[in-house]
Design a protein around this motif. Structure first.
Motif, PDB file in Angstrom:
ATOM      1  N   ASP A 177       0.813  -1.221   0.000  1.00 58.63           N
ATOM      2  CA  ASP A 177       0.000   0.000   0.000  1.00 58.63           C
ATOM      3  C   ASP A 177       0.844   1.267   0.000  1.00 58.63           C
ATOM      4  O   ASP A 177       0.329   2.370  -0.015  1.00 58.63           O
ATOM      5  CB  ASP A 177      -1.020  -0.008   1.149  1.00 58.63           C
ATOM      6  CG  ASP A 177      -0.417  -0.587   2.402  1.00 58.63           C
ATOM      7  OD1 ASP A 177       0.829  -0.680   2.456  1.00 58.63           O
ATOM      8  OD2 ASP A 177      -1.185  -0.954   3.311  1.00 58.63           O
ATOM      9  N   GLU A 191      -3.117  -5.087 -11.353  1.00 57.13           N
ATOM     10  CA  GLU A 191      -3.990  -5.514 -10.252  1.00 57.13           C
ATOM     11  C   GLU A 191      -3.198  -6.291  -9.212  1.00 57.13           C
ATOM     12  O   GLU A 191      -3.327  -6.070  -8.012  1.00 57.13           O
ATOM     13  CB  GLU A 191      -5.153  -6.364 -10.782  1.00 57.13           C
ATOM     14  CG  GLU A 191      -6.295  -5.508 -11.291  1.00 57.13           C
ATOM     15  CD  GLU A 191      -7.330  -6.272 -12.109  1.00 57.13           C
ATOM     16  OE1 GLU A 191      -7.213  -7.510 -12.226  1.00 57.13           O
ATOM     17  OE2 GLU A 191      -8.243  -5.610 -12.643  1.00 57.13           O
ATOM     18  N   ARG A 229      -1.449  -4.274  -6.929  1.00 54.77           N
ATOM     19  CA  ARG A 229      -2.360  -3.370  -6.224  1.00 54.77           C
ATOM     20  C   ARG A 229      -2.230  -1.924  -6.693  1.00 54.77           C
ATOM     21  O   ARG A 229      -2.484  -0.996  -5.941  1.00 54.77           O
ATOM     22  CB  ARG A 229      -2.110  -3.391  -4.696  1.00 54.77           C
ATOM     23  CG  ARG A 229      -1.959  -4.739  -4.094  1.00 54.77           C
ATOM     24  CD  ARG A 229      -3.291  -5.323  -3.671  1.00 54.77           C
ATOM     25  NE  ARG A 229      -3.189  -6.767  -3.582  1.00 54.77           N
ATOM     26  CZ  ARG A 229      -2.661  -7.437  -2.534  1.00 54.77           C
ATOM     27  NH1 ARG A 229      -2.246  -6.784  -1.475  1.00 54.77           N
ATOM     28  NH2 ARG A 229      -2.593  -8.744  -2.545  1.00 54.77           N
ATOM     29  N   ARG A 267      -5.505   0.953  -8.954  1.00 49.25           N
ATOM     30  CA  ARG A 267      -6.364   2.024  -8.416  1.00 49.25           C
ATOM     31  C   ARG A 267      -5.636   3.376  -8.301  1.00 49.25           C
ATOM     32  O   ARG A 267      -6.279   4.397  -8.177  1.00 49.25           O
ATOM     33  CB  ARG A 267      -6.937   1.598  -7.067  1.00 49.25           C
ATOM     34  CG  ARG A 267      -5.869   1.281  -6.078  1.00 49.25           C
ATOM     35  CD  ARG A 267      -6.305   0.619  -4.811  1.00 49.25           C
ATOM     36  NE  ARG A 267      -5.124   0.049  -4.171  1.00 49.25           N
ATOM     37  CZ  ARG A 267      -4.172   0.772  -3.580  1.00 49.25           C
ATOM     38  NH1 ARG A 267      -4.249   2.077  -3.498  1.00 49.25           N
ATOM     39  NH2 ARG A 267      -3.110   0.171  -3.053  1.00 49.25           N
TER      40      ARG A 267
END
Ligand SMILES: Nc1ncnc2c1ncn2[C@@H]1O[C@H](COP(=O)(O)OP(=O)(O)O)[C@@H](O)[C@H]1O
Ligand SMILES: Nc1ncnc2c1ncn2[C@@H]1O[C@H](COP(=O)(O)OP(=O)(O)O)[C@@H](O)[C@H]1O
Lengths: 138, 111, 138, 111
Positions: free
Chosen positions: C97, D90, D93, D96
């Motif tokens: 992330d 994807e 990640r 997006r």
């Protein structure tokens, strides 16, 4: 030759399509056009099937080694086997105007490649094939 | 490689899909010889439209089919050769011994 | 593993596309579907680029050996290099992330393959990757 | 891999063709950063229609382009992702964080 890629495979026809894709990609990478890549791939494929059928008599678990690299402005592919060798002059097909199955592979190899050299040694048989790259601007 | 046979007008069509090489040419040989020798097919048409690659063992199977068809008094035809397949038949000087058609319709109409 | 195909290449990114085609074809041959073949190819590709960048620090003439075969109902691919090894726990990317370039390869490899085992030995580093075949009927 | 840039409406489009991997991602990185940093392109659109394969170093170049575009106050968009390229974004990640459009027209019209 500065051999850059070396592939070891068993003498099982199952893997021929994998090897074809390596040869075709490698030839393209070093500058051969699409049609030449197809021809070179066919020649190497034919030489491999000859090893499987004639040197190893259809045994599918014997080792074959394929090396490829660039040499003197062309592609060089060397095939090694440890099967039954023949005298170089026995490595010959039938006259092409005699229509019957078989006896085509060695002709195809010789027509496609610019140099073909077969040598049976005590511990191995070696087939060297070379084809010149197209002149720049072709 | 996939291989299937079907009836079309006055002929049996053998549809081949994929590469024909030493690995699978025994299969295509078997199908062709069965059609000619056992089923006594009078007109056998091999569809090569979906064959990208053919090696000398594949060519040998076709030559064998051609020879058997002559012995049996049947007709043996090819159509849909890719540029690569055509090149291989030309290289082996065999293109002229086969009856080669551009399309299935032309092969079926051939007299 | 019953290693059937072995490929030796220099640590030069130029040859990556050739190796990808071997992996993709081989995976397809032994029964993986098209999408799985792409994934497996990507995982092996990422592992190779890691060897080139981290074990060999960008030197392009060092040897890499790639073996592939079937083991326990899956594909096994083993990569060998003779470059600088690290402790297995150092073989880790960044948290996903955190959006920044780099640090993705090891994640991709672990997500794609079912087992990944890295071992630095005295004379070589060895990365073993394994992925189960789809159950029959999938 | 081939890479070319062109003007289209209010944007600069980078057309990429072939595989993007460690071998050639430095080149795509260079083109993208040049457009953003030197030419101060306000809208940079990367056309991935003809890209079949992209690896993590290719993804890293795109992420770097995105970051630089933010610093420079420019816009960075992608379009034409193949299923394979989309899967890779994807998996990492990252899909997006990018502005991804289906077609060039949609990317150019985006406000
Ligand atoms: N690698 C090889 N090892 C031993 N003998 C070979 C090899 N390649 C070819 N030969 C010999 O050369 C002959 C001609 O080969 P070829 O032209 O490929 O046709 P075919 O294999 O159909 O007979 C073979 O029948 C065989 O006797
Ligand atoms: N084959 C390898 N040999 C040595 N170190 C490695 C190897 N693969 C990965 N690493 C280490 O793991 C880290 C994470 O790798 P990775 O997730 O692929 O991202 P990146 O390569 O972009 O840093 C690398 O930065 C490196 O320190």
């Amino acid at each position: 030759m500065n051999s850059v890629l070396k592939l070891t495979m068993p003498s099982d026809p199952r893997y021929l399509s994998v090897v074809r894709s390596v040869i075709e990609r490698y030839a393209s990478l070093i500058g051969f056009g699409e049609e030449d890549c197809r021809w070179i791939t066919l020649a190497v494929h034919e030489a491999l099937t000859n090893i499987m059928r004639h040197a190893y008599h259809g045994k599918e678990d014997q080792p074959i080694e394929i090396s490829m690299g660039e040499a003197q402005g062309g592609i060089e592919v060397v095939l090694l086997d440890h099967g039954q060798g023949v005298r170089p002059e026995q490595l010959a097909g039938r006259p092409l105007d005699d229509v019957r199955p078989g006896g085509l592979g060695t002709h195809m190899i010789r027509e496609i490649m610019d140099k073909v050299h077969y040598a049976p040694y005590a511990d191995r048989n070696e087939l060297r094939m070379w084809k010149a790259k197209p002149a720049a601007g072709d | 490689m996939q291989i299937a046979t079907r009836q079309a007008a006055n002929a049996t069509v053998v549809d081949v899909k994929g590469d024909i090489d030493l690995y699978n040419s025994p299969e295509i040989r078997k199908v062709i010889l069965e059609e000619l020798k056992e089923k006594h097919t009078a007109r056998l048409v091999v569809n090569l439209t979906n064959v990208r690659y053919i090696d000398s063992s594949g060519v040998a199977s076709l030559v064998e089919g051609l020879k058997v068809s002559k012995t049996m008094g049947s007709r043996f035809m090819l159509f849909g050769l890719s540029p690569a397949a055509r090149e291989v038949l030309e290289l082996s000087r065999l293109i002229r011994v086969f009856e080669v058609f551009a399309s299935e319709a032309e092969a079926l109409q051939a007299v």
